[in-house]
Design a protein around this motif. Structure first.
Motif, PDB file in Angstrom:
ATOM      1  N   GLU A  58      -0.379 -44.583   8.619  1.00 52.58           N
ATOM      2  CA  GLU A  58      -1.572 -45.365   8.953  1.00 52.58           C
ATOM      3  C   GLU A  58      -1.780 -45.434  10.468  1.00 52.58           C
ATOM      4  OE1 GLU A  58      -4.287 -47.505   7.846  1.00 52.58           O
ATOM      5  OE2 GLU A  58      -4.052 -45.839   6.439  1.00 52.58           O
ATOM      6  N   VAL A  59      -0.672 -45.594  11.210  1.00 50.60           N
ATOM      7  CA  VAL A  59      -0.769 -45.649  12.681  1.00 50.60           C
ATOM      8  C   VAL A  59      -1.357 -44.322  13.186  1.00 50.60           C
ATOM      9  CG1 VAL A  59       0.518 -45.802  14.861  1.00 50.60           C
ATOM     10  CG2 VAL A  59       1.162 -47.255  12.929  1.00 50.60           C
ATOM     11  N   ALA A  60      -0.812 -43.221  12.660  1.00 50.69           N
ATOM     12  CA  ALA A  60      -1.283 -41.905  13.099  1.00 50.69           C
ATOM     13  C   ALA A  60      -2.767 -41.744  12.768  1.00 50.69           C
ATOM     14  CB  ALA A  60      -0.457 -40.807  12.426  1.00 50.69           C
ATOM     15  N   LEU A  61      -3.157 -42.209  11.589  1.00 55.57           N
ATOM     16  CA  LEU A  61      -4.547 -42.062  11.155  1.00 55.57           C
ATOM     17  C   LEU A  61      -5.483 -42.923  12.016  1.00 55.57           C
ATOM     18  CD1 LEU A  61      -6.344 -40.675   9.090  1.00 55.57           C
ATOM     19  CD2 LEU A  61      -6.008 -42.633   7.573  1.00 55.57           C
ATOM     20  N   LYS A  62      -5.068 -44.181  12.247  1.00 56.88           N
ATOM     21  CA  LYS A  62      -5.905 -45.066  13.071  1.00 56.88           C
ATOM     22  C   LYS A  62      -6.041 -44.487  14.485  1.00 56.88           C
ATOM     23  CE  LYS A  62      -3.682 -48.850  11.292  1.00 56.88           C
ATOM     24  NZ  LYS A  62      -3.261 -50.253  11.109  1.00 56.88           N
ATOM     25  N   GLY A  63      -4.946 -43.943  14.984  1.00 54.46           N
ATOM     26  CA  GLY A  63      -4.981 -43.327  16.317  1.00 54.46           C
ATOM     27  C   GLY A  63      -5.948 -42.155  16.336  1.00 54.46           C
ATOM     28  N   LYS A  64      -5.910 -41.362  15.286  1.00 57.20           N
ATOM     29  CA  LYS A  64      -6.768 -40.178  15.209  1.00 57.20           C
ATOM     30  C   LYS A  64      -8.246 -40.602  15.156  1.00 57.20           C
ATOM     31  CE  LYS A  64      -7.147 -36.019  12.352  1.00 57.20           C
ATOM     32  NZ  LYS A  64      -8.151 -36.228  11.305  1.00 57.20           N
ATOM     33  N   VAL A  65      -8.516 -41.609  14.326  1.00 52.64           N
ATOM     34  CA  VAL A  65      -9.905 -42.091  14.188  1.00 52.64           C
ATOM     35  C   VAL A  65     -10.404 -42.630  15.531  1.00 52.64           C
ATOM     36  CG1 VAL A  65     -11.301 -43.911  13.116  1.00 52.64           C
ATOM     37  CG2 VAL A  65      -9.721 -42.562  11.722  1.00 52.64           C
ATOM     38  N   LEU A  66      -9.573 -43.464  16.183  1.00 58.35           N
ATOM     39  CA  LEU A  66      -9.971 -44.043  17.467  1.00 58.35           C
ATOM     40  C   LEU A  66     -10.198 -42.939  18.506  1.00 58.35           C
ATOM     41  CD1 LEU A  66     -10.427 -46.370  19.447  1.00 58.35           C
ATOM     42  CD2 LEU A  66      -7.953 -46.664  19.634  1.00 58.35           C
ATOM     43  N   LYS A  67      -9.287 -41.974  18.543  1.00 61.12           N
ATOM     44  CA  LYS A  67      -9.396 -40.905  19.543  1.00 61.12           C
ATOM     45  C   LYS A  67     -10.649 -40.060  19.296  1.00 61.12           C
ATOM     46  CE  LYS A  67      -6.452 -37.530  21.669  1.00 61.12           C
ATOM     47  NZ  LYS A  67      -5.648 -36.471  21.124  1.00 61.12           N
ATOM     48  N   GLU A  68     -10.938 -39.775  18.026  1.00 64.82           N
ATOM     49  CA  GLU A  68     -12.139 -38.973  17.714  1.00 64.82           C
ATOM     50  C   GLU A  68     -13.405 -39.695  18.148  1.00 64.82           C
ATOM     51  OE1 GLU A  68     -10.341 -36.477  13.941  1.00 64.82           O
ATOM     52  OE2 GLU A  68     -11.876 -38.024  13.568  1.00 64.82           O
ATOM     53  N   LYS A  69     -13.444 -40.997  17.902  1.00 57.37           N
ATOM     54  CA  LYS A  69     -14.627 -41.773  18.296  1.00 57.37           C
ATOM     55  C   LYS A  69     -14.766 -41.797  19.820  1.00 57.37           C
ATOM     56  CE  LYS A  69     -14.614 -44.707  14.176  1.00 57.37           C
ATOM     57  NZ  LYS A  69     -15.948 -44.783  13.591  1.00 57.37           N
ATOM     58  N   LEU A  70     -13.625 -41.868  20.509  1.00 56.61           N
ATOM     59  CA  LEU A  70     -13.669 -41.871  21.982  1.00 56.61           C
ATOM     60  C   LEU A  70     -14.091 -40.494  22.496  1.00 56.61           C
ATOM     61  CD1 LEU A  70     -10.400 -43.898  22.690  1.00 56.61           C
ATOM     62  CD2 LEU A  70     -12.744 -44.716  22.951  1.00 56.61           C
ATOM     63  N   GLU A  71     -13.635 -39.459  21.804  1.00 53.39           N
ATOM     64  CA  GLU A  71     -14.036 -38.108  22.221  1.00 53.39           C
ATOM     65  C   GLU A  71     -15.534 -37.890  22.020  1.00 53.39           C
ATOM     66  OE1 GLU A  71     -10.977 -35.801  20.398  1.00 53.39           O
ATOM     67  OE2 GLU A  71      -9.822 -35.848  22.268  1.00 53.39           O
ATOM     68  N   PRO A  81      -2.140 -53.506  19.075  1.00 51.76           N
ATOM     69  CA  PRO A  81      -1.115 -53.689  18.036  1.00 51.76           C
ATOM     70  C   PRO A  81      -1.330 -52.644  16.940  1.00 51.76           C
ATOM     71  CG  PRO A  81      -2.105 -55.798  18.623  1.00 51.76           C
ATOM     72  CD  PRO A  81      -2.919 -54.745  19.306  1.00 51.76           C
ATOM     73  N   LEU A  82      -0.244 -52.139  16.378  1.00 53.61           N
ATOM     74  CA  LEU A  82      -0.362 -51.061  15.384  1.00 53.61           C
ATOM     75  C   LEU A  82      -1.002 -51.561  14.092  1.00 53.61           C
ATOM     76  CD1 LEU A  82       3.188 -49.444  15.837  1.00 53.61           C
ATOM     77  CD2 LEU A  82       1.099 -49.026  17.154  1.00 53.61           C
ATOM     78  N   ILE A  83      -1.101 -52.876  13.956  1.00 53.65           N
ATOM     79  CA  ILE A  83      -1.639 -53.454  12.721  1.00 53.65           C
ATOM     80  C   ILE A  83      -3.155 -53.625  12.783  1.00 53.65           C
ATOM     81  CG2 ILE A  83       0.437 -54.707  11.988  1.00 53.65           C
ATOM     82  CD1 ILE A  83      -1.358 -57.115  13.508  1.00 53.65           C
ATOM     83  N   LEU A  84      -3.793 -53.143  13.848  1.00 43.48           N
ATOM     84  CA  LEU A  84      -5.248 -53.351  13.954  1.00 43.48           C
ATOM     85  C   LEU A  84      -5.946 -52.651  12.789  1.00 43.48           C
ATOM     86  CD1 LEU A  84      -7.171 -51.410  16.751  1.00 43.48           C
ATOM     87  CD2 LEU A  84      -5.270 -50.458  15.486  1.00 43.48           C
ATOM     88  N   ASN A  85      -7.159 -53.106  12.459  1.00 41.04           N
ATOM     89  CA  ASN A  85      -7.861 -52.503  11.330  1.00 41.04           C
ATOM     90  C   ASN A  85      -9.051 -51.671  11.814  1.00 41.04           C
ATOM     91  OD1 ASN A  85     -10.117 -54.263  11.674  1.00 41.04           O
ATOM     92  ND2 ASN A  85      -9.018 -55.859  10.545  1.00 41.04           N
ATOM     93  N   TYR A  86      -9.673 -50.965  10.868  1.00 40.58           N
ATOM     94  CA  TYR A  86     -10.747 -50.038  11.236  1.00 40.58           C
ATOM     95  C   TYR A  86     -11.988 -50.755  11.768  1.00 40.58           C
ATOM     96  CZ  TYR A  86      -7.787 -46.459   9.280  1.00 40.58           C
ATOM     97  OH  TYR A  86      -6.718 -45.627   9.055  1.00 40.58           O
ATOM     98  N   ARG A  87     -12.198 -52.000  11.296  1.00 38.97           N
ATOM     99  CA  ARG A  87     -13.341 -52.772  11.814  1.00 38.97           C
ATOM    100  C   ARG A  87     -13.139 -53.058  13.300  1.00 38.97           C
ATOM    101  NH1 ARG A  87     -13.065 -57.624   9.865  1.00 38.97           N
ATOM    102  NH2 ARG A  87     -11.569 -57.076   8.288  1.00 38.97           N
ATOM    103  N   GLU A  88     -11.885 -53.319  13.669  1.00 38.00           N
ATOM    104  CA  GLU A  88     -11.580 -53.608  15.082  1.00 38.00           C
ATOM    105  C   GLU A  88     -11.727 -52.342  15.941  1.00 38.00           C
ATOM    106  OE1 GLU A  88      -8.602 -57.404  14.480  1.00 38.00           O
ATOM    107  OE2 GLU A  88      -7.852 -55.409  14.047  1.00 38.00           O
TER     108      GLU A  88
END
Ligand SMILES: Cc1ncc(COP(=O)(O)O)c(C=O)c1O
Length: 395
Positions: free
Chosen positions: A305-318, A373-380
């Motif tokens: 989940e951490v890896a996935l959230k990181g990937k989603v956040l990074k893609e949106k930033l890109e 925090p690694l527990i953040l959610n997709y809405r955040e």
């Protein structure tokens, strides 16, 4: 300005550049000021509170341990320390663990261990370290001596002798400085304080090969990258290079002071009774909490989940980088350790986040670092990205 900020300004040492904010409570990804303002925390206390603030299971463990025993000294064994050492060994390359309290102390221990191991096996001439330019390993004199950012040295020299700095990812330079006198190479796989720069896989592999060839030790500083931050329990799992010594701190006990130096048996055996010690190191309260932290973070589903959230956040930033190619130079990182490099001074952007009650950090004047925090959610994640979008329009 609130009462607590005023009191802090009057009585605390002036060595930090602090915001005029005093937090009195935390919950999950949120921090609350003395005035009741709520902030979204994209710093996690600089990659420390990986499970967020006031995690209920951690509070429970802490309360239970507080009623059992707080401190015994390291003249004896305690249950939390022994169990945590076992858990760290099971989860890593290591066979033995030494506990301390802060990142810099774990680094100090690793430098001492490398010198002592070399001294015992090869004699006193083998005592030099190779470290990287732009690295950060801490503020004590030993840790500072392997920190490759001269502005941190100003007014504190002479540092410990025998440290050779090379540019990161420059294989030729690394080969050139290696010789029989090198006792260890110290690396951060991702230079966090340096601005979130990743080492190339080939480069780390070469460092390991040179260490093997010249009987030197590879020390990995995973103080910022360890404990799930990158989407693996330890970042070295991505690089597929095992260290001889690894330093952990920051997120190990989610904010209680605890650090660890891990090593194989043949290396750690150089630390005989009396060679190194720490009064508070491996404190039962911190170790009990760390044991629970590892239980939660080492779960494969959690890390995925951490890896996935990181990937989603990074893609949106890109995406935002592509929309603002004149403002954003690069988005870098792994998991939930992300750096956004700008062409201009990032301070106004940082300030605008702060005004919108979002906390970030600035490791360099043109770089904003995100370590939520690694527990953040997709809405955040969406909330953060939408705010960033609006800020970029304002710039
Ligand atoms: C990679 C790395 N090493 C060492 C340290 C020093 O840790 P501490 O501040 O706990 O001494 C830090 C702190 O930011 C760090 O990021």
């Amino acid at each position: 300005m609130g009462y607590l900020v005023e009191m802090g300004e009057l009585f605390l040492a002036g060595n930090y550049r602090r915001e005029p904010l005093a937090f009195v409570k935390g919950s999950g990804t949120r921090l609350f000021t003395e005035d009741g303002d709520e902030y979204l925390d994209f710093t996690a206390g600089i990659a420390v509170c990986n499970l967020g603030h006031s995690h209920p299971e951690l509070i429970e463990v802490l309360k239970t341990q507080a009623q059992l025993v707080w401190h015994t000294s390291n003249l004896y064994y305690t249950a939390p320390q022994a169990k945590l050492a076992k858990k760290l060994v099971e989860q890593s390359f290591a066979e033995r663990v030494f506990f301390a309290n802060s990142g810099a102390e774990a680094i100090e221990a690793s430098l001492k261990l490398a010198r002592r191991w070399s001294y015992e096996n090869f004699g006193s001439e083998k005592n030099q370290f190779v470290a990287l330019k732009n690295s950060f390993h801490g503020r004590t004199l030993g840790a500072l001596s392997v920190t490759g950012q001269p502005h941190y040295w100003e007014g504190f020299q002479p540092l410990i002798p025998g440290v050779i700095f090379v540019p990161p990812n420059d294989k030729k330079a690394l080969k050139e400085v290696f010789n029989e006198k090198i006792c260890a190479v110290i690396l951060e796989l991702i230079q966090g304080e340096g601005g979130v720069y990743l080492l190339e896989k080939d480069y780390v592999t070469l460092a390991k090969e040179l260490c093997l060839k010249y009987n030197a030790l590879l020390i990995l500083d995973e103080i910022q990258t360890g404990i799930g931050r990158t989407g693996k329990l330890f970042a070295y799992e991505y690089w597929e290079v095992e260290p001889d010594i690894m330093c952990l701190a920051k997120a190990l006990a989610n904010g209680l002071p605890l650090s660890a130096m891990l090593a194989r048996e043949d290396v750690m055996s150089a630390l005989k009774p009396g060679t190194h010690a720490s009064t508070f190191g491996g404190n039962p309260l911190a170790c009990a909490v760390a044991l629970k932290v590892l239980e939660i973070v080492a779960e494969p589903t959690f890390l995925k989940e951490v890896a996935l959230k990181g990937k989603v956040l990074k893609e949106k930033l890109e995406d935002l980088k592509n929309k603002h190619p004149n403002l954003i130079k690069e988005v870098r990182g792994l998991g939930l350790l992300i750096g956004i490099e700008f062409y201009l001074d990032a301070k106004p952007i940082y300030e605008k986040f702060l005004k919108r009650k979002i906390l970030t950090t600035m490791p360099k004047s043109n770089i904003i670092r995100l370590t939520p925090p690694l527990i953040l959610n997709y809405r955040e994640i969406d909330y953060f990205v939408n705010n960033f979008k609006e800020i970029l329009k304002e710039i």
